[in-house]
Design a protein around this motif. Structure first.
Motif, PDB file in Angstrom:
ATOM      1  N   ARG A  95      23.354 -23.581  24.123  1.00 17.99           N
ATOM      2  CA  ARG A  95      24.283 -24.502  24.805  1.00 17.99           C
ATOM      3  C   ARG A  95      24.953 -25.440  23.810  1.00 17.99           C
ATOM      4  O   ARG A  95      26.127 -25.767  23.950  1.00 17.99           O
ATOM      5  CB  ARG A  95      23.541 -25.282  25.887  1.00 17.99           C
ATOM      6  CG  ARG A  95      23.199 -24.423  27.073  1.00 17.99           C
ATOM      7  CD  ARG A  95      22.489 -25.185  28.154  1.00 17.99           C
ATOM      8  NE  ARG A  95      22.203 -24.306  29.279  1.00 17.99           N
ATOM      9  CZ  ARG A  95      21.254 -24.511  30.161  1.00 17.99           C
ATOM     10  NH1 ARG A  95      20.489 -25.594  30.072  1.00 17.99           N
ATOM     11  NH2 ARG A  95      21.054 -23.659  31.138  1.00 17.99           N
ATOM     12  N   SER A  96      24.190 -25.854  22.815  1.00 17.39           N
ATOM     13  CA  SER A  96      24.751 -26.732  21.790  1.00 17.39           C
ATOM     14  C   SER A  96      25.841 -26.002  20.999  1.00 17.39           C
ATOM     15  O   SER A  96      26.898 -26.576  20.715  1.00 17.39           O
ATOM     16  CB  SER A  96      23.641 -27.208  20.855  1.00 17.39           C
ATOM     17  OG  SER A  96      24.176 -27.986  19.825  1.00 17.39           O
ATOM     18  N   ARG A  97      25.580 -24.754  20.653  1.00 20.26           N
ATOM     19  CA  ARG A  97      26.605 -23.968  19.937  1.00 20.26           C
ATOM     20  C   ARG A  97      27.845 -23.761  20.817  1.00 20.26           C
ATOM     21  O   ARG A  97      28.963 -23.857  20.333  1.00 20.26           O
ATOM     22  CB  ARG A  97      26.032 -22.612  19.513  1.00 20.26           C
ATOM     23  CG  ARG A  97      25.048 -22.671  18.362  1.00 20.26           C
ATOM     24  CD  ARG A  97      24.698 -21.302  17.832  1.00 20.26           C
ATOM     25  NE  ARG A  97      24.208 -20.351  18.835  1.00 20.26           N
ATOM     26  CZ  ARG A  97      22.940 -20.235  19.188  1.00 20.26           C
ATOM     27  NH1 ARG A  97      22.014 -20.982  18.655  1.00 20.26           N
ATOM     28  NH2 ARG A  97      22.590 -19.338  20.108  1.00 20.26           N
ATOM     29  N   GLN A  98      27.638 -23.485  22.079  1.00 19.16           N
ATOM     30  CA  GLN A  98      28.760 -23.266  22.990  1.00 19.16           C
ATOM     31  C   GLN A  98      29.576 -24.535  23.175  1.00 19.16           C
ATOM     32  O   GLN A  98      30.812 -24.475  23.253  1.00 19.16           O
ATOM     33  CB  GLN A  98      28.255 -22.768  24.355  1.00 19.16           C
ATOM     34  CG  GLN A  98      27.635 -21.382  24.315  1.00 19.16           C
ATOM     35  CD  GLN A  98      28.601 -20.347  23.771  1.00 19.16           C
ATOM     36  OE1 GLN A  98      29.732 -20.207  24.229  1.00 19.16           O
ATOM     37  NE2 GLN A  98      28.154 -19.616  22.763  1.00 19.16           N
ATOM     38  N   ALA A  99      28.911 -25.661  23.206  1.00 17.45           N
ATOM     39  CA  ALA A  99      29.627 -26.930  23.372  1.00 17.45           C
ATOM     40  C   ALA A  99      30.460 -27.274  22.131  1.00 17.45           C
ATOM     41  O   ALA A  99      31.478 -27.970  22.222  1.00 17.45           O
ATOM     42  CB  ALA A  99      28.643 -28.064  23.653  1.00 17.45           C
ATOM     43  N   SER A 149       8.416 -26.916  19.863  1.00 14.63           N
ATOM     44  CA  SER A 149       9.338 -27.512  20.828  1.00 14.63           C
ATOM     45  C   SER A 149       9.255 -29.032  20.724  1.00 14.63           C
ATOM     46  O   SER A 149       8.157 -29.593  20.691  1.00 14.63           O
ATOM     47  CB  SER A 149       8.963 -27.082  22.247  1.00 14.63           C
ATOM     48  OG  SER A 149       9.714 -27.825  23.187  1.00 14.63           O
ATOM     49  N   PRO A 150      10.395 -29.715  20.687  1.00 17.71           N
ATOM     50  CA  PRO A 150      10.362 -31.182  20.603  1.00 17.71           C
ATOM     51  C   PRO A 150       9.778 -31.842  21.859  1.00 17.71           C
ATOM     52  O   PRO A 150       9.386 -32.994  21.815  1.00 17.71           O
ATOM     53  CB  PRO A 150      11.827 -31.569  20.403  1.00 17.71           C
ATOM     54  CG  PRO A 150      12.624 -30.382  20.807  1.00 17.71           C
ATOM     55  CD  PRO A 150      11.747 -29.178  20.672  1.00 17.71           C
ATOM     56  N   ARG A 151       9.678 -31.089  22.951  1.00 15.93           N
ATOM     57  CA  ARG A 151       9.146 -31.634  24.198  1.00 15.93           C
ATOM     58  C   ARG A 151       7.683 -31.266  24.431  1.00 15.93           C
ATOM     59  O   ARG A 151       7.154 -31.507  25.506  1.00 15.93           O
ATOM     60  CB  ARG A 151       9.986 -31.146  25.371  1.00 15.93           C
ATOM     61  CG  ARG A 151      11.404 -31.682  25.317  1.00 15.93           C
ATOM     62  CD  ARG A 151      12.282 -31.139  26.402  1.00 15.93           C
ATOM     63  NE  ARG A 151      11.630 -31.089  27.698  1.00 15.93           N
ATOM     64  CZ  ARG A 151      12.058 -30.378  28.729  1.00 15.93           C
ATOM     65  NH1 ARG A 151      13.137 -29.651  28.608  1.00 15.93           N
ATOM     66  NH2 ARG A 151      11.408 -30.392  29.866  1.00 15.93           N
ATOM     67  N   VAL A 191      17.588 -21.776  24.570  1.00 13.37           N
ATOM     68  CA  VAL A 191      18.679 -22.068  25.513  1.00 13.37           C
ATOM     69  C   VAL A 191      19.406 -23.340  25.099  1.00 13.37           C
ATOM     70  O   VAL A 191      20.640 -23.394  25.110  1.00 13.37           O
ATOM     71  CB  VAL A 191      18.141 -22.167  26.961  1.00 13.37           C
ATOM     72  CG1 VAL A 191      19.180 -22.777  27.890  1.00 13.37           C
ATOM     73  CG2 VAL A 191      17.713 -20.791  27.462  1.00 13.37           C
ATOM     74  N   ALA A 192      18.660 -24.365  24.700  1.00 15.79           N
ATOM     75  CA  ALA A 192      19.287 -25.615  24.258  1.00 15.79           C
ATOM     76  C   ALA A 192      20.149 -25.382  23.017  1.00 15.79           C
ATOM     77  O   ALA A 192      21.266 -25.927  22.916  1.00 15.79           O
ATOM     78  CB  ALA A 192      18.222 -26.671  23.979  1.00 15.79           C
ATOM     79  N   ARG A 228       7.830 -17.909  26.509  1.00 11.52           N
ATOM     80  CA  ARG A 228       8.575 -17.822  27.768  1.00 11.52           C
ATOM     81  C   ARG A 228       8.989 -19.194  28.290  1.00 11.52           C
ATOM     82  O   ARG A 228       9.962 -19.301  29.017  1.00 11.52           O
ATOM     83  CB  ARG A 228       7.747 -17.107  28.830  1.00 11.52           C
ATOM     84  CG  ARG A 228       7.518 -15.638  28.501  1.00 11.52           C
ATOM     85  CD  ARG A 228       6.507 -15.080  29.428  1.00 11.52           C
ATOM     86  NE  ARG A 228       5.319 -15.913  29.263  1.00 11.52           N
ATOM     87  CZ  ARG A 228       4.094 -15.562  29.564  1.00 11.52           C
ATOM     88  NH1 ARG A 228       3.862 -14.415  30.102  1.00 11.52           N
ATOM     89  NH2 ARG A 228       3.079 -16.363  29.355  1.00 11.52           N
ATOM     90  N   THR A 229       8.250 -20.226  27.934  1.00 13.00           N
ATOM     91  CA  THR A 229       8.632 -21.558  28.416  1.00 13.00           C
ATOM     92  C   THR A 229       9.211 -22.372  27.265  1.00 13.00           C
ATOM     93  O   THR A 229      10.420 -22.547  27.175  1.00 13.00           O
ATOM     94  CB  THR A 229       7.438 -22.285  29.061  1.00 13.00           C
ATOM     95  OG1 THR A 229       6.353 -22.321  28.135  1.00 13.00           O
ATOM     96  CG2 THR A 229       7.015 -21.604  30.340  1.00 13.00           C
ATOM     97  N   CYS A 230       8.366 -22.846  26.377  1.00 11.43           N
ATOM     98  CA  CYS A 230       8.841 -23.710  25.288  1.00 11.43           C
ATOM     99  C   CYS A 230       9.850 -22.997  24.395  1.00 11.43           C
ATOM    100  O   CYS A 230      10.895 -23.558  24.071  1.00 11.43           O
ATOM    101  CB  CYS A 230       7.662 -24.210  24.460  1.00 11.43           C
ATOM    102  SG  CYS A 230       6.661 -25.430  25.328  1.00 11.43           S
ATOM    103  N   GLY A 231       9.544 -21.781  23.989  1.00 15.34           N
ATOM    104  CA  GLY A 231      10.466 -21.038  23.130  1.00 15.34           C
ATOM    105  C   GLY A 231      11.798 -20.808  23.801  1.00 15.34           C
ATOM    106  O   GLY A 231      12.860 -20.994  23.197  1.00 15.34           O
TER     107      GLY A 231
END
Length: 195
Positions: free
Chosen positions: A185-189, A151-153, A181-182, A173-176
């Motif tokens: 969302r990027s694909r949807q945008a 994860s980049p974060r 999800v990001a 469950r968190t980082c993955g």
């Protein structure tokens, strides 16, 4: 690769110790510096069932933080595939902490290996035990199982215990989930609106 109980305990201690150093100044978890006091060091020792915590001294705080940074450097070398640097770093830690492996039994636990003398400083005992878990990975040719979260974060270290060694995140469950999800969302945008 089969992992014994001693090695799993040492690796858990190693990863937590490394992550306590990495999770500073807004890193993964957003925590302030850990192991800042003797109480922090003793609490860490208690979580990892370190023997004779009453022997802890104030000098163990800066010593453990210094040894932790060197352990992290060995872990980074493992992840980079630089076995020579990892071995050099781990051997230096063993020498400096006075590692003397011995079989012990205490606190109702069955016989297990301690890497250092019970009279060694607490920081040295913790660092030597953590280094032993990582050393066993290196010797087995599995040093690359110690990784940094993709994860980049997040910069958390973890040990990939999966059979196919495909784990990418410290916690799926968190980082993955955040990364997936990001990406969604990027694909949807990127999809043009049908209006």
């Amino acid at each position: 690769m089969a992992f014994g109980v001693d090695q799993l305990e040492a690796l858990a201690e190693c990863v937590e110790l490394i992550n306590l150093g990495r999770r500073t100044s807004g890193g993964a978890g957003g925590r302030d510096e850990q192991l800042a006091s003797l109480d922090d060091v003793v609490a860490f020792g208690r979580r990892h069932r370190v023997q004779d915590l009453g022997a802890a001294r104030s000098g163990d705080v800066p010593r453990l933080r210094e040894l932790r940074a060197r352990l992290d450097a060995a872990a980074v070398a493992c992840e980079a595939g630089d076995e020579v640097a990892a071995i050099r770093g781990l051997n230096a830690l063993f020498a400096e902490t006075g590692a003397v492996p011995q079989i012990v039994s205490h606190d109702g636990r069955p016989p297990h290996i301690h890497v250092s003398r019970a009279t060694a400083p607490l920081a040295d005992r913790i660092a030597a035990h953590s280094a032993m878990g990582l050393a066993e990975l290196v010797v087995a040719g599995a040093g690359s199982r110690l990784r940094t979260c993709a994860s980049p974060r997040c910069d958390a270290a973890f040990v990939d215990l999966s059979r196919n060694q495909s784990r990418r995140f410290c916690d799926s469950r968190t980082c993955g989930n955040r990364v997936h999800v990001a990406a969604y969302r990027s694909r949807q945008a990127a999809i043009p609106a049908n209006t």
